[in-house]
Design an enzyme around this catalytic site. Structure first.
Site, PDB file in Angstrom:
ATOM      1  N   GLY A 161      72.397   2.271  14.405  1.00  0.00           N
ATOM      2  CA  GLY A 161      71.900   3.536  13.847  1.00  0.00           C
ATOM      3  C   GLY A 161      71.779   4.602  14.925  1.00  0.00           C
ATOM      4  N   GLY A 163      42.564   8.131  14.965  1.00  0.00           N
ATOM      5  CA  GLY A 163      42.855   6.707  14.778  1.00  0.00           C
ATOM      6  C   GLY A 163      42.490   5.931  16.034  1.00  0.00           C
ATOM      7  N   HIS A 178      42.920 -24.680  39.348  1.00  0.00           N
ATOM      8  CA  HIS A 178      41.738 -23.996  39.876  1.00  0.00           C
ATOM      9  C   HIS A 178      42.114 -23.263  41.153  1.00  0.00           C
ATOM     10  CE1 HIS A 178      37.589 -23.173  40.872  1.00  0.00           C
ATOM     11  NE2 HIS A 178      37.826 -23.615  42.099  1.00  0.00           N
ATOM     12  N   GLU A 233      37.917   8.621  13.722  1.00  0.00           N
ATOM     13  CA  GLU A 233      38.267   7.364  13.049  1.00  0.00           C
ATOM     14  C   GLU A 233      37.722   7.385  11.616  1.00  0.00           C
ATOM     15  OE1 GLU A 233      40.070   4.381  13.592  1.00  0.00           O
ATOM     16  OE2 GLU A 233      39.361   4.136  11.534  1.00  0.00           O
ATOM     17  N   GLY A 289      48.654   4.816  12.203  1.00  0.00           N
ATOM     18  CA  GLY A 289      49.480   3.752  11.634  1.00  0.00           C
ATOM     19  C   GLY A 289      50.947   4.158  11.570  1.00  0.00           C
TER      20      GLY A 289
HETATM   21  C1  LIG Z   1      53.438   3.378  21.103  1.00  0.00           C
HETATM   22  C2  LIG Z   1      53.735   1.981  20.616  1.00  0.00           C
HETATM   23  C3  LIG Z   1      53.427   0.903  21.422  1.00  0.00           C
HETATM   24  C4  LIG Z   1      53.708  -0.388  20.988  1.00  0.00           C
HETATM   25  N1  LIG Z   1      53.378  -1.423  21.806  1.00  0.00           N
HETATM   26  C5  LIG Z   1      53.618  -2.682  21.403  1.00  0.00           C
HETATM   27  C6  LIG Z   1      53.307  -3.777  22.237  1.00  0.00           C
HETATM   28  O1  LIG Z   1      52.815  -3.610  23.356  1.00  0.00           O
HETATM   29  N2  LIG Z   1      53.570  -5.014  21.787  1.00  0.00           N
HETATM   30  C7  LIG Z   1      54.106  -5.235  20.563  1.00  0.00           C
HETATM   31  O2  LIG Z   1      54.306  -6.392  20.202  1.00  0.00           O
HETATM   32  N3  LIG Z   1      54.418  -4.221  19.736  1.00  0.00           N
HETATM   33  C8  LIG Z   1      54.191  -2.955  20.126  1.00  0.00           C
HETATM   34  N4  LIG Z   1      54.518  -1.920  19.310  1.00  0.00           N
HETATM   35  C9  LIG Z   1      55.119  -2.225  18.001  1.00  0.00           C
HETATM   36  C10 LIG Z   1      56.608  -2.519  18.159  1.00  0.00           C
HETATM   37  O3  LIG Z   1      57.247  -1.451  18.813  1.00  0.00           O
HETATM   38  C11 LIG Z   1      57.251  -2.761  16.806  1.00  0.00           C
HETATM   39  O4  LIG Z   1      56.520  -3.736  16.109  1.00  0.00           O
HETATM   40  C12 LIG Z   1      58.674  -3.219  16.955  1.00  0.00           C
HETATM   41  O5  LIG Z   1      59.430  -2.247  17.615  1.00  0.00           O
HETATM   42  C13 LIG Z   1      59.302  -3.523  15.599  1.00  0.00           C
HETATM   43  O6  LIG Z   1      60.609  -3.951  15.800  1.00  0.00           O
HETATM   44  P1  LIG Z   1      61.718  -3.799  14.661  1.00  0.00           P
HETATM   45  O7  LIG Z   1      62.950  -4.416  15.231  1.00  0.00           O
HETATM   46  O8  LIG Z   1      61.197  -4.277  13.385  1.00  0.00           O
HETATM   47  O9  LIG Z   1      61.936  -2.226  14.488  1.00  0.00           O
HETATM   48  P2  LIG Z   1      62.297  -1.071  15.489  1.00  0.00           P
HETATM   49  O10 LIG Z   1      62.001  -1.429  16.890  1.00  0.00           O
HETATM   50  O11 LIG Z   1      61.677   0.145  14.944  1.00  0.00           O
HETATM   51  O12 LIG Z   1      63.884  -0.972  15.395  1.00  0.00           O
HETATM   52  C14 LIG Z   1      64.539  -0.641  14.210  1.00  0.00           C
HETATM   53  C15 LIG Z   1      65.839   0.020  14.543  1.00  0.00           C
HETATM   54  O13 LIG Z   1      66.653   0.134  13.372  1.00  0.00           O
HETATM   55  C16 LIG Z   1      67.271   1.407  13.367  1.00  0.00           C
HETATM   56  N5  LIG Z   1      67.655   1.743  11.991  1.00  0.00           N
HETATM   57  C17 LIG Z   1      66.886   2.222  10.999  1.00  0.00           C
HETATM   58  N6  LIG Z   1      67.606   2.398   9.873  1.00  0.00           N
HETATM   59  C18 LIG Z   1      68.863   2.016  10.164  1.00  0.00           C
HETATM   60  C19 LIG Z   1      70.073   1.956   9.415  1.00  0.00           C
HETATM   61  N7  LIG Z   1      70.112   2.302   8.141  1.00  0.00           N
HETATM   62  N8  LIG Z   1      71.186   1.510  10.038  1.00  0.00           N
HETATM   63  C20 LIG Z   1      71.156   1.135  11.343  1.00  0.00           C
HETATM   64  N9  LIG Z   1      70.032   1.157  12.097  1.00  0.00           N
HETATM   65  C21 LIG Z   1      68.907   1.594  11.515  1.00  0.00           C
HETATM   66  C22 LIG Z   1      66.187   2.314  13.928  1.00  0.00           C
HETATM   67  O14 LIG Z   1      66.715   3.525  14.364  1.00  0.00           O
HETATM   68  C23 LIG Z   1      65.664   1.443  15.063  1.00  0.00           C
HETATM   69  O15 LIG Z   1      66.445   1.622  16.197  1.00  0.00           O
HETATM   70  C24 LIG Z   1      54.289  -0.605  19.716  1.00  0.00           C
HETATM   71  C25 LIG Z   1      54.615   0.474  18.908  1.00  0.00           C
HETATM   72  C26 LIG Z   1      54.346   1.757  19.349  1.00  0.00           C
HETATM   73  C27 LIG Z   1      54.712   2.915  18.470  1.00  0.00           C
HETATM   74  N1  LIG Z   2      49.789  -3.537  22.034  1.00  0.00           N
HETATM   75  C1  LIG Z   2      50.365  -3.627  20.856  1.00  0.00           C
HETATM   76  O1  LIG Z   2      50.741  -4.677  20.394  1.00  0.00           O
HETATM   77  C2  LIG Z   2      50.598  -2.373  20.077  1.00  0.00           C
HETATM   78  C3  LIG Z   2      50.442  -1.138  20.670  1.00  0.00           C
HETATM   79  C4  LIG Z   2      50.664  -0.016  19.908  1.00  0.00           C
HETATM   80  C5  LIG Z   2      51.055  -0.135  18.587  1.00  0.00           C
HETATM   81  N2  LIG Z   2      51.210  -1.350  18.041  1.00  0.00           N
HETATM   82  C6  LIG Z   2      51.576  -1.489  16.629  1.00  0.00           C
HETATM   83  O2  LIG Z   2      51.829  -0.225  16.079  1.00  0.00           O
HETATM   84  C7  LIG Z   2      51.214  -0.107  14.820  1.00  0.00           C
HETATM   85  C8  LIG Z   2      50.624   1.247  14.663  1.00  0.00           C
HETATM   86  O3  LIG Z   2      49.517   1.446  15.578  1.00  0.00           O
HETATM   87  P1  LIG Z   2      48.357   2.469  15.207  1.00  0.00           P
HETATM   88  O4  LIG Z   2      47.334   2.388  16.277  1.00  0.00           O
HETATM   89  O5  LIG Z   2      48.961   3.772  14.845  1.00  0.00           O
HETATM   90  O6  LIG Z   2      47.822   1.879  13.842  1.00  0.00           O
HETATM   91  P2  LIG Z   2      46.568   0.950  13.516  1.00  0.00           P
HETATM   92  O7  LIG Z   2      46.753   0.541  12.119  1.00  0.00           O
HETATM   93  O8  LIG Z   2      46.361  -0.071  14.571  1.00  0.00           O
HETATM   94  O9  LIG Z   2      45.318   1.948  13.602  1.00  0.00           O
HETATM   95  C9  LIG Z   2      45.253   3.124  12.839  1.00  0.00           C
HETATM   96  C10 LIG Z   2      43.808   3.596  12.800  1.00  0.00           C
HETATM   97  O10 LIG Z   2      43.782   4.896  12.248  1.00  0.00           O
HETATM   98  C11 LIG Z   2      42.719   5.016  11.323  1.00  0.00           C
HETATM   99  N3  LIG Z   2      43.103   6.115  10.391  1.00  0.00           N
HETATM  100  C12 LIG Z   2      44.092   6.089   9.468  1.00  0.00           C
HETATM  101  N4  LIG Z   2      44.178   7.307   8.857  1.00  0.00           N
HETATM  102  C13 LIG Z   2      43.228   8.105   9.416  1.00  0.00           C
HETATM  103  C14 LIG Z   2      42.839   9.474   9.248  1.00  0.00           C
HETATM  104  N5  LIG Z   2      43.435  10.286   8.379  1.00  0.00           N
HETATM  105  N6  LIG Z   2      41.826   9.965  10.003  1.00  0.00           N
HETATM  106  C15 LIG Z   2      41.203   9.171  10.908  1.00  0.00           C
HETATM  107  N7  LIG Z   2      41.540   7.864  11.118  1.00  0.00           N
HETATM  108  C16 LIG Z   2      42.541   7.341  10.403  1.00  0.00           C
HETATM  109  C17 LIG Z   2      42.634   3.649  10.698  1.00  0.00           C
HETATM  110  O11 LIG Z   2      41.362   3.413  10.156  1.00  0.00           O
HETATM  111  C18 LIG Z   2      42.935   2.746  11.913  1.00  0.00           C
HETATM  112  O12 LIG Z   2      41.762   2.404  12.622  1.00  0.00           O
HETATM  113  C19 LIG Z   2      50.154  -1.168  14.731  1.00  0.00           C
HETATM  114  O13 LIG Z   2      50.361  -1.863  13.528  1.00  0.00           O
HETATM  115  C20 LIG Z   2      50.387  -2.067  15.886  1.00  0.00           C
HETATM  116  O14 LIG Z   2      50.689  -3.359  15.458  1.00  0.00           O
HETATM  117  C21 LIG Z   2      50.971  -2.465  18.755  1.00  0.00           C
END
Ligand SMILES: Cc1cc2nc3c(=O)[nH]c(=O)nc-3n(C[C@H](O)[C@H](O)[C@H](O)COP(=O)(O)OP(=O)(O)OC[C@H]3O[C@@H](n4cnc5c(N)ncnc54)[C@H](O)[C@@H]3O)c2cc1C
Ligand SMILES: NC(=O)c1ccc[n+]([C@@H]2O[C@H](COP(=O)([O-])OP(=O)(O)OC[C@H]3O[C@@H](n4cnc5c(N)ncnc54)[C@H](O)[C@@H]3O)[C@@H](O)[C@H]2O)c1
Length: 550
Positions: free
Chosen positions: A99, A250, A530, A273, A347
């Site tokens: 994609g 959030g 340890h 929050e 989220g």
């Molecule tokens: C700021 C942030 C920090 C995070 N930190 C962590 C962390 O520390 N540890 C952790 O475990 N998770 C973390 N996450 C969550 C993690 O990034 C996601 O859970 C993970 O990337 C999901 O993987 P995925 O393969 O399902 O989707 P994605 O990584 O979103 O990949 C999906 C891909 O499919 C492509 N795509 C979409 N539609 C199409 C199409 N029709 N054809 C071809 N390609 C397409 C998209 O462009 C994208 O490249 C974090 C997320 C964020 C936003």
């Molecule tokens: N270290 C990691 O593994 C990591 C790091 C970053 C993100 N992620 C993944 O990315 C996803 C998204 O992360 P996130 O922090 O955006 O979502 P989250 O679901 O963890 O937290 C969202 C928070 O926003 C609050 N919220 C929602 N709507 C609101 C509003 N209108 N006003 C005020 N508060 C509101 C919710 O109550 C919740 O506490 C998570 O599901 C997480 O699994 C994972």
């Protein structure tokens, strides 16, 4: 018919996986013309001569399939990548559609760049911890400073390095990496389109198709994103400027991790929050401790039980961002904040638009693709659609990188014939990479209590302390706990929650034990080096089994 592949005994791993795949479908469904023949099957070993009687050489013929591929994966994020690597190890002819965004969220806009920023934040924090360092006999002379652009470059160059490695690893293993967007025409037929185009001139087919299209930030109505003063994590990761005062809407994973980064870089943070308390999805005891360690000592304040109902962008250095807060229950106005910037971390929503899946009779659930425990896509009646799977953020089961990849591996195991393999989602750990870190696996204490009441068993709970651990004390990072929850009757582990230094690494003690079904009284006899932080888990396991820890 044309022979397109043959494998001989010298390539047994490849050969046996093809046999497994083909055999699974051999009798009931062989629509795709795959047949395997062992040319030696009718012959005795005599023709080979006595010296070669054992083992008998095998050869497998694979005739041209009616499909272009064994497996097409739509999306090359961590989920798609994990599935593709495993598919190649099973000998499946595989195509991945990127994609135009190889690496997806995790590599480009998620785990990788955010952990690079957090690593820089952690080092700054450490160098600025004057008292902690002094207690170890260290003084930092002069000012501890950072270069914003260099920190940003660190995150972005890491992302591009990891993205390059990801694509190389796919190509190196013989995966066809196609830089196109995929649209499902049928469960086993995908049209390739260039980004932005409404039609495509190439269609490919596969015996099985995995949707791995991930997610994008969810922005509540009323919040205007300009990418400069009001932004999501996608833009925050670019670190284009450091606001003096930033509202973080959030307090989940993203909010908490960015509060760690911004406060280390000198910003003041206000959490907004909607839930009645911060970090609502975490174990209550852990979120209380997190407030003590990660919120109170830092320039952070918080509003809980309020929505950011309307957010209007400002202009950096000129006009502020305007945030209207309303009560989360009554919707009555609470206050108007004017901050330098706002990060929206409320989220994520699945990225399934334009995929064409609704035309296959699937009813999306708020955009998420409904799947069963084997990640097989369900139609609107709840019936699994043959050969069509969905993994990762797009199915919404657990929005974590390693969960997406593990789901991909589980699908490949299943389509390659290992029907007994089943991914235990409840054993997948998670971590928040703040300083100190927070990690968890399984049930929270409240969920475990509810389960104990429902199922009439006695819940056990035991704790290990960082303050009692030699390594943590030597590092002068002796804050935090590791709490284990278990059934007293069977010793089954129900969950573990850790806050403290390197919690993200320590959680695997419990996650792996849970996955392997090791009860607490056995775990208590495992030996730990340890002095290591892992002895904090050992302390908790031993306490749970009624043994004294050393
Ligand atoms: C700021 C942030 C920090 C995070 N930190 C962590 C962390 O520390 N540890 C952790 O475990 N998770 C973390 N996450 C969550 C993690 O990034 C996601 O859970 C993970 O990337 C999901 O993987 P995925 O393969 O399902 O989707 P994605 O990584 O979103 O990949 C999906 C891909 O499919 C492509 N795509 C979409 N539609 C199409 C199409 N029709 N054809 C071809 N390609 C397409 C998209 O462009 C994208 O490249 C974090 C997320 C964020 C936003
Ligand atoms: N270290 C990691 O593994 C990591 C790091 C970053 C993100 N992620 C993944 O990315 C996803 C998204 O992360 P996130 O922090 O955006 O979502 P989250 O679901 O963890 O937290 C969202 C928070 O926003 C609050 N919220 C929602 N709507 C609101 C509003 N209108 N006003 C005020 N508060 C509101 C919710 O109550 C919740 O506490 C998570 O599901 C997480 O699994 C994972």
């Amino acid at each position: 018919m044309m022979v397109v592949h043959s494998a001989v005994a010298s390539n047994t791993a490849f050969c046996s996986s093809w046999i497994t795949t083909a055999n699974r479908r051999a009798s009931s469904e062989r629509p795709f013309g795959v047949r395997i023949g062992r040319f030696h099957a009718e012959r005795g070993p005599e023709w080979l001569g006595p010296a070669r009687r054992a083992p008998r050489p095998k050869a497998v013929f694979r005739l041209r399939s009616a499909y272009d591929y064994d497996l097409i994966i739509i999306g090359a994020g961590v989920g798609g990548h994990g599935a593709a690597l495993h598919a190649r190890s099973k000998g499946l002819k595989t195509a991945v559609l990127t994609g135009g965004d190889a690496g997806g969220t995790c590599v480009n806009r998620g785990c990788v760049p955010s952990k690079a920023l957090l690593a820089a934040a952690g080092k700054l924090r450490e160098l600025k911890s004057v008292e902690r360092l002094q207690a170890m006999g260290i003084a930092v002379q002069g000012q501890v400073a950072y270069d914003r652009q260099a920190v940003s470059n660190h995150a972005n160059s890491l992302a591009s390095r990891v993205r390059g490695n990801l694509v190389q690893s796919l190509r190196g293993l013989g995966v066809d990496v196609l830089d196109a967007r995929g649209v499902l025409l049928e469960p086993q037929k995908v049209e390739l389109r260039k980004p932005g185009e409404q039609t495509g001139d190439r269609r490919i087919t596969a015996r099985d198709v995995i949707i791995a299209t991930g997610s994008v930030p969810a922005v509540p109505p009323g919040i205007q994103i300009d990418g400069k003063t009001v932004f999501t994590s996608d833009d925050a990761l670019k670190l284009e400027w450091i606001p003096d005062w930033i509202a973080i809407i959030g307090s989940g994973y993203i909010g908490l991790e960015f509060s760690d980064v911004y406060t280390a870089l000198g910003s003041e943070v206000t959490f907004i929050e909607a839930a009645p308390k911060l970090m609502p999805s975490f174990d209550v005891e852990i979120s209380r401790l997190a407030e003590r360690l990660l919120i109170s000592p830092r320039p952070i304040d918080a509003y809980t039980g309020v929505f950011a109902a309307k957010v209007v962008p400002g202009m950096p250095g000129k006009t502020p961002v305007r945030i209207e807060l309303v009560d989360a229950e009554t919707r009555a106005p609470v206050e108007v904040l004017e901050t330098d910037a706002a990060l929206v971390a409320t989220g994520r929503r699945p990225f399934t638009e334009g995929l064409g899946i609704e035309k296959l009779g699937v009813q999306l659930d708020r955009g998420f693709v409904p799947v069963d425990d084997r990640m097989q896509v369900l139609d609107q009646k709840g019936t699994p659609i043959e050969h069509l799977f969905c993994i990762g953020d797009a199915n919404g089961k657990l929005m974590l990188a390693h969960a997406a990849s593990a789901q991909g591996i589980s699908v490949v195991e299943n389509i390659a014939g290992n029907q007994s393999y089943f991914l235990r989602m409840e054993c997948i750990p998670a971590a928040c990479f703040t300083h100190p870190e927070i990690s968890m696996v399984g049930l929270t204490e409240q969920q475990a209590r509810d389960k104990a009441e429902r199922e009439q068993f006695e819940l056990g709970r035991a704790v290990g302390h960082f303050r009692a651990n030699s390594k943590a004390l030597a590092e002068n990072h002796a804050e935090g706990i590791a709490k284990v929850l278990f059934r007293k009757d069977t010793g089954e582990l129900l969950g573990m929650h850790i806050i403290g230094m390197h919690a993200a690494d320590l959680i695997h003690e419990a996650a792996n034990a849970m996955n392997a079904g090791v009860p607490i009284h056995k775990l208590a006899f495992s030996v730990h080096t340890h002095p290591t932080l892992s002895e904090i888990c050992d302390e908790a396991f031993k306490a749970a089994a009624g043994m004294a820890a050393h």
